[in-house]
Design a protein around this motif. Structure first.
Motif, PDB file in Angstrom:
ATOM      1  N   ASP A 195      10.355  63.678  52.044  1.00  0.00           N
ATOM      2  CA  ASP A 195       9.431  62.898  52.194  1.00  0.00           C
ATOM      3  C   ASP A 195       8.703  62.815  53.376  1.00  0.00           C
ATOM      4  O   ASP A 195       7.530  62.544  53.483  1.00  0.00           O
ATOM      5  CB  ASP A 195       9.951  61.552  51.916  1.00  0.00           C
ATOM      6  CG  ASP A 195      11.395  61.356  52.695  1.00  0.00           C
ATOM      7  OD1 ASP A 195      12.417  61.761  52.251  1.00  0.00           O
ATOM      8  OD2 ASP A 195      11.303  60.748  53.832  1.00  0.00           O
ATOM      9  N   GLY A 196       9.407  63.041  54.429  1.00  0.00           N
ATOM     10  CA  GLY A 196       8.859  63.055  55.894  1.00  0.00           C
ATOM     11  C   GLY A 196       7.881  64.095  55.988  1.00  0.00           C
ATOM     12  O   GLY A 196       6.803  64.248  56.474  1.00  0.00           O
ATOM     13  N   GLU A 222      11.879  65.745  47.673  1.00  0.00           N
ATOM     14  CA  GLU A 222      13.250  65.310  47.684  1.00  0.00           C
ATOM     15  C   GLU A 222      13.254  63.745  48.616  1.00  0.00           C
ATOM     16  O   GLU A 222      13.438  63.868  49.777  1.00  0.00           O
ATOM     17  CB  GLU A 222      14.376  66.047  48.241  1.00  0.00           C
ATOM     18  CG  GLU A 222      14.349  67.485  47.601  1.00  0.00           C
ATOM     19  CD  GLU A 222      15.709  68.270  48.035  1.00  0.00           C
ATOM     20  OE1 GLU A 222      16.593  68.211  47.946  1.00  0.00           O
ATOM     21  OE2 GLU A 222      15.144  69.139  48.991  1.00  0.00           O
ATOM     22  N   ASN A 226      14.495  61.043  50.018  1.00  0.00           N
ATOM     23  CA  ASN A 226      15.523  60.435  50.134  1.00  0.00           C
ATOM     24  C   ASN A 226      15.601  59.516  51.101  1.00  0.00           C
ATOM     25  O   ASN A 226      16.413  59.026  51.795  1.00  0.00           O
ATOM     26  CB  ASN A 226      16.815  61.719  50.607  1.00  0.00           C
ATOM     27  CG  ASN A 226      16.064  62.419  51.745  1.00  0.00           C
ATOM     28  OD1 ASN A 226      15.276  61.996  52.404  1.00  0.00           O
ATOM     29  ND2 ASN A 226      16.804  63.343  52.123  1.00  0.00           N
ATOM     30  N   TYR A 252      14.766  58.592  53.815  1.00  0.00           N
ATOM     31  CA  TYR A 252      14.391  58.418  55.180  1.00  0.00           C
ATOM     32  C   TYR A 252      13.810  59.981  55.762  1.00  0.00           C
ATOM     33  O   TYR A 252      14.367  61.010  55.173  1.00  0.00           O
ATOM     34  CB  TYR A 252      15.677  58.302  56.077  1.00  0.00           C
ATOM     35  CG  TYR A 252      15.920  56.724  56.020  1.00  0.00           C
ATOM     36  CD1 TYR A 252      15.919  55.954  57.091  1.00  0.00           C
ATOM     37  CD2 TYR A 252      16.412  56.147  54.795  1.00  0.00           C
ATOM     38  CE1 TYR A 252      16.029  54.761  57.130  1.00  0.00           C
ATOM     39  CE2 TYR A 252      16.704  54.689  55.000  1.00  0.00           C
ATOM     40  CZ  TYR A 252      16.403  54.165  56.056  1.00  0.00           C
ATOM     41  OH  TYR A 252      16.794  52.621  56.225  1.00  0.00           O
ATOM     42  N   ALA A 253      13.116  59.955  56.868  1.00  0.00           N
ATOM     43  CA  ALA A 253      13.144  61.275  57.535  1.00  0.00           C
ATOM     44  C   ALA A 253      13.651  61.025  59.073  1.00  0.00           C
ATOM     45  O   ALA A 253      12.967  60.207  59.947  1.00  0.00           O
ATOM     46  CB  ALA A 253      11.448  61.665  57.743  1.00  0.00           C
TER      47      ALA A 253
END
Ligand code: TPP
Ligand code: MG
Length: 338
Positions: free
Chosen positions: A163-164, A190, A192, A194-195
């Motif tokens: 995502d980041g 993906e 999830n 948080y990055a």
């Protein structure tokens, strides 16, 4: 375990395939997800014992995404994994021994002990080695798909993106290029949540990253990435579409990074309530329940698979722990230094 050994364990019940997956397929998906979890938990303890150095990035919570999506691929297809995708390497055919040697930095491993991250590729199974620079592999995956299109080889590429990582300029350049050239590539975010310590709320302003797909004129689909069957179903659709020459797609898997960014990170910035909510959606537990409800595997048989996995993982690490690291002068060969 081999496919034949796994098939032997399937309870002979009436089973209507789900999403085109047979009972045997579902058990194989379980095998790879549980193998990934078991293998990674060993890495976590090696890190704590000082047997592993550097970053140890685990895919706990991402197993259904990397295993389910990669299971759609044919041998000839191209996998461009990222740092949470040990499971994808295994599905594509990487051996446990090679993976253990790589991650423990042993001389006999794929990078000769010069690296202990997931940076290895394997030409035999069409897996591209990733580099750490986030976003850099997006165009590389597009390039592999372009080669397939030029050669008319019928290969499809899939690439996993965090995502980041979707905030990086390369993301927009890569997806735009893939769409303009109508390339056979499927991008899987993906997501999830948080990055490292940055939550999604500080990462993007739209509801879903998949919304951006429309700006590139490709399908953008959000999937429950804790459900391996859903992950498989949607990725299969996108892979088949790409193989027919209908261009790329963007799939956003909603899941959770259940551990810290790396094993040194306690992730205490994740609110307890958020973690608890996702703990109820552990991808492996979800599949276990399916297998039981569908009458495909009894709990006893599933435990037999777990035991077999434990022994396969144990054997791979036993070998790798005994294997030498590269000798002094050789350790520096091919390694850039200032
Ligand atoms: C260009 C670049 N910036 C920063 C980093 C350091 N870094 C490595 S992983 C990571 C977080 C990536 O987050 P995400 O893309 O969401 O993947 P996740 O680790 O959550 O699976 C960061 C900031 C890097 N490797 N490359
Ligand atoms: Mg992330």
């Amino acid at each position: 375990m081999t496919q034949a050994e796994l098939s032997e364990l399937v309870k002979r019940s009436e089973f209507t395939p789900v999403a085109g997956l047979s009972a045997e397929d579902c058990v194989t998906l379980y095998y790879y997800m549980q193998l990934t979890r078991t293998f990674e938990m060993r890495l976590a303890s090696f890190y704590r014992q000082g047997k592993m150095v550097g970053g140890v990035y685990l895919g706990t919570g991402n197993e259904a995404t990397s295993v389910g999506a990669t299971y759609t691929l044919e041998d000839r297809d191209i996998l461009a994994p990222t740092h949470r995708d040990i499971g994808a390497h295994f599905v594509k055919g990487e051996s446990l021994r090679a993976m253990a040697l790589q991650l423990l930095g042993r001389a006999e491993g794929p990078t000769g002990g010069k690296d202990n991250g997931l940076h290895q590729g394997n030409k035999e199974i069409n897996t591209l080695g990733m580099i750490s620079h986030l976003g850099a592999m997006i165009s590389v995956a597009a390039g592999a798909a372009l080669a397939s299109k030029i050669k008319k080889s019928g290969q499809v590429a899939i690439h996993f993106i965090g995502d980041g990582t979707s905030s990086i300029g390369d993301f927009h350049e890569g997806l735009n290029f893939a769409s303009v050239m109508e390339l056979p590539v499927v991008y899987i975010i993906e997501n999830n949540q948080y990055a490292y310590s940055t939550p999604n709320s500080k990462q993007y302003a739209c509801d879903w990253i998949a919304q951006r797909a429309h700006g590139f004129d490709m399908p953008g689909i959000v999937v429950d990435g804790t459900d391996v069957v859903e992950m498989y179903r949607v990725t299969k659709w996108a892979v088949e579409r790409a193989r027919r020459g209908e261009g790329p797609a963007l799939i956003e898997s909603q899941t959770m990074r259940m551990r810290g960014h790396s094993e040194h990170d306690s992730a205490d910035y994740v609110p307890q309530k958020v973690m608890e909510k996702w703990e109820d959606k552990d991808p492996i537990d979800i599949l276990k329940n399916y297998l039981r409800d569908w009458g495909v595997l009894t709990d006893v048989t599933r435990e037999q698979i777990d035991e077999q996995i434990e022994s396969e993982v144990e054997k791979a690490f036993e070998y790798a722990l005994d294997a030498p690291v590269p000798e002094g002068p050789e350790a520096a060969n091919g390694v850039y230094a200032r």
